[in-house]
Design a protein around this motif. Structure first.
Motif, short mmCIF file in Angstrom:
data_model
loop_
_atom_site.label_atom_id
_atom_site.label_comp_id
_atom_site.label_asym_id
_atom_site.label_seq_id
_atom_site.Cartn_x
_atom_site.Cartn_y
_atom_site.Cartn_z
N ALA A 1 0.24 0.54 -3.69
CA ALA A 1 0.70 0.06 -5.01
C ALA A 1 2.20 0.04 -5.20
N THR A 2 2.94 0.80 -4.40
CA THR A 2 4.38 0.89 -4.66
C THR A 2 5.22 0.07 -3.70
N GLY A 3 4.57 -0.80 -2.91
CA GLY A 3 5.29 -1.62 -1.94
C GLY A 3 5.89 -2.86 -2.58
N GLY B 1 -3.64 9.69 -3.76
CA GLY B 1 -4.66 9.51 -2.74
C GLY B 1 -4.04 8.94 -1.50
N ASP B 2 -4.78 9.09 -0.39
CA ASP B 2 -4.27 8.65 0.91
C ASP B 2 -5.38 7.85 1.59
N LEU B 3 -5.08 6.61 1.94
CA LEU B 3 -6.11 5.77 2.58
C LEU B 3 -6.56 6.36 3.92
N MET C 1 -4.96 -3.68 -0.58
CA MET C 1 -3.97 -3.92 0.47
C MET C 1 -4.06 -2.75 1.44
N TRP C 2 -3.97 -3.05 2.72
CA TRP C 2 -4.01 -1.99 3.73
C TRP C 2 -2.64 -1.94 4.40
N PRO C 3 -1.99 -0.76 4.40
CA PRO C 3 -0.62 -0.68 4.96
C PRO C 3 -0.64 -0.62 6.48
N CYS D 1 -6.43 -5.62 12.32
CA CYS D 1 -5.52 -5.91 11.23
C CYS D 1 -6.30 -6.67 10.16
N HIS D 2 -5.74 -7.75 9.62
CA HIS D 2 -6.38 -8.43 8.49
C HIS D 2 -7.76 -8.99 8.85
N ALA D 3 -7.89 -9.57 10.05
CA ALA D 3 -9.18 -10.17 10.43
C ALA D 3 -10.27 -9.11 10.48
N CYS E 1 10.32 -12.03 -0.18
CA CYS E 1 11.12 -10.81 -0.10
C CYS E 1 11.27 -10.28 1.32
N ASN E 2 10.54 -10.85 2.28
CA ASN E 2 10.81 -10.45 3.67
C ASN E 2 12.27 -10.74 4.04
N ALA E 3 12.88 -11.71 3.33
CA ALA E 3 14.29 -12.05 3.59
C ALA E 3 15.22 -10.89 3.24
N1 LIG Z 1 4.92 -8.86 3.73
C1 LIG Z 1 4.35 -9.95 4.21
O1 LIG Z 1 4.99 -10.94 4.53
C2 LIG Z 1 2.83 -9.99 4.35
C3 LIG Z 1 2.24 -11.11 4.95
C4 LIG Z 1 0.84 -11.16 5.06
C5 LIG Z 1 0.09 -10.11 4.55
N2 LIG Z 1 0.71 -9.03 3.98
C6 LIG Z 1 -0.13 -7.95 3.44
O2 LIG Z 1 0.33 -7.61 2.15
C7 LIG Z 1 0.19 -6.21 1.96
C8 LIG Z 1 1.25 -5.75 1.00
O3 LIG Z 1 2.51 -5.95 1.61
P1 LIG Z 1 3.80 -5.18 1.10
O4 LIG Z 1 4.96 -5.84 1.76
O5 LIG Z 1 3.75 -5.04 -0.38
O6 LIG Z 1 3.57 -3.74 1.74
P2 LIG Z 1 4.62 -2.55 1.80
O7 LIG Z 1 5.83 -2.89 0.99
O8 LIG Z 1 4.79 -2.17 3.23
O9 LIG Z 1 3.88 -1.38 1.03
C9 LIG Z 1 2.97 -0.52 1.62
C10 LIG Z 1 2.48 0.43 0.53
O10 LIG Z 1 1.41 1.22 1.05
C11 LIG Z 1 1.67 2.58 0.76
N3 LIG Z 1 1.04 3.42 1.78
C12 LIG Z 1 1.46 3.65 3.05
N4 LIG Z 1 0.58 4.45 3.67
C13 LIG Z 1 -0.39 4.76 2.78
C14 LIG Z 1 -1.57 5.56 2.84
N5 LIG Z 1 -1.90 6.21 3.95
N6 LIG Z 1 -2.35 5.64 1.73
C15 LIG Z 1 -2.01 4.98 0.60
N7 LIG Z 1 -0.91 4.21 0.48
C16 LIG Z 1 -0.11 4.09 1.57
C17 LIG Z 1 3.19 2.67 0.77
O11 LIG Z 1 3.61 3.84 0.12
P3 LIG Z 1 5.03 4.53 0.56
O12 LIG Z 1 6.10 3.68 -0.08
O13 LIG Z 1 4.95 5.91 -0.01
O14 LIG Z 1 5.07 4.51 2.06
C18 LIG Z 1 3.53 1.39 0.01
O15 LIG Z 1 3.33 1.58 -1.36
C19 LIG Z 1 0.32 -5.59 3.34
O16 LIG Z 1 -0.51 -4.47 3.43
C20 LIG Z 1 -0.07 -6.70 4.29
O17 LIG Z 1 -1.36 -6.46 4.80
C21 LIG Z 1 2.05 -8.96 3.87
#
Ligand SMILES: NC(=O)c1ccc[n+]([C@@H]2O[C@H](COP(=O)([O-])OP(=O)(O)OC[C@H]3O[C@@H](n4cnc5c(N)ncnc54)[C@H](OP(=O)(O)O)[C@@H]3O)[C@@H](O)[C@H]2O)c1
Length: 287
Positions: free
Chosen positions: A12-14, A54-56, A75-77, A119-121, A144-146
């Motif tokens: 949630a905080t990503g 909680g922790d996934l 979402m799965w990190p 991963c996602h699949a 925002c990847n930029a």
């Molecule tokens: N970014 C892309 O371009 C892209 C493209 C395709 C798909 N996605 C999908 O989009 C999703 C969201 O992306 P995002 O960029 O928002 O991710 P992100 O910024 O990397 O955020 C990951 C989040 O997961 C939390 N986290 C890490 N380990 C955890 C655990 N064990 N239990 C619970 N929470 C945990 C992190 O908390 P902390 O901050 O405390 O570590 C953070 O809040 C990704 O999971 C990915 O599958 C992303």
């Protein structure tokens, strides 16, 4: 519209999670956020969200957060957590929730990501085996990847990265959040696999040029070689298979532009934000 009552947002905080929480609140939903106990980014969440620790990696730690939820913005990190506990987590979600919007990837849509990449699949396959009303958001990369270019831009006028000619259709994370909120709060999305992208094709080098225009500087792209880029990605924590997948995909996008869809407009009723709009909003990150 049949708004769900209670929705849990994981990761949630990503980059995406806080926007997802905000759009769900807008839709009148009670929003819960799953947050690691020592998460330093908790203040990114909007006011009104109920935080559950909680922790996934520890499925039993999700029990309180999942108790009584109707939907999950899932979402799965993958970068920091393997999928060992994913089957147990999905089972717990199935026991309580009805709807799940899973943030998947364009890599699954184009058949680039194998199930055994874990991963996602793989997550999609797990969810397909449940009785949940699941919807997959197969997204392209986020605008925002930029932000990954920001340290180099703040330090100088050259961005060194692989495959500047790779043409992306990146999506604004705020638009993707709105799509997920729509999926969880309106009917008719069960079993759908939506490709979600931005509105235009912009190469990585063009992204840097646009950022330069927005902050009033002339920035230059310099390609670094595939092997050097791979070493740097793995050294910075990327799993090797993800680095290979990303670099092979970038290489492919130098000759074939990334796929595009109108899902943002169709599902939210608003046009998808361009990369330039995003850069204008985030200009300070590059100054
Ligand atoms: N970014 C892309 O371009 C892209 C493209 C395709 C798909 N996605 C999908 O989009 C999703 C969201 O992306 P995002 O960029 O928002 O991710 P992100 O910024 O990397 O955020 C990951 C989040 O997961 C939390 N986290 C890490 N380990 C955890 C655990 N064990 N239990 C619970 N929470 C945990 C992190 O908390 P902390 O901050 O405390 O570590 C953070 O809040 C990704 O999971 C990915 O599958 C992303």
């Amino acid at each position: 519209m049949s708004a769900q009552n209670v929705v849990l947002v994981t990761a949630a905080t990503g980059n995406l999670g806080p926007h997802a929480a905000a759009r769900l609140l807008d839709a009148g939903v009670s929003v819960r956020a799953l947050v690691l106990p020592d998460d330093p980014h908790r203040d990114r969440l909007p006011e009104g969200v109920e935080v559950f620790h909680g922790d996934l990696a520890d499925p039993d730690s999700l029990d309180a957060a999942l108790d009584g939820v109707d939907g999950v913005f899932l979402m799965w990190p993958f970068f920091t957590l393997n999928v060992d506990t994913a089957p147990a987590v999905v089972k717990k979600i199935e026991a309580t929730a009805r709807r799940v919007a899973f943030v998947s990837s364009v890599g699954v849509h184009i058949g680039l990501e194998p199930v055994d990449n874990n991963c996602h699949a793989y997550m999609e396959q797990l969810l397909e085996g449940t009785s949940l009303d699941w919807t997959f958001l197969r997204t392209t990369g986020f605008h925002c990847n930029a932000l990954g270019f920001a340290p180099q831009i703040r330090a100088g006028d050259v961005v060194r990265y692989p495959y500047g000619a790779a043409t992306r259709t990146s999506v604004d994370e705020r638009d993707l959040a709105a799509v997920g909120a729509a999926v969880l709060t309106t009917d008719g999305h069960a079993g759908k696999k939506y490709l979600v992208s931005g509105p235009e094709e912009v190469s990585q080098a063009e992204q840097v040029r646009i950022i330069g225009e927005v902050i009033g500087r002339e920035l230059r792209w310099e390609d670094i070689e595939h092997d050097a880029a791979r070493r740097a990605m793995v050294d910075s924590g990327w799993p090797a298979s993800y680095a290979d997948g990303a670099l092979d995909y970038f290489a492919q996008l130098t000759t074939t532009p990334e796929v595009r869809s109108d899902a943002v407009r169709e599902l939210t009723g608003r046009p998808a934000r361009t990369f330039r709009e995003w850069a204008l909003d985030r200009a300070d990150a590059f100054r």
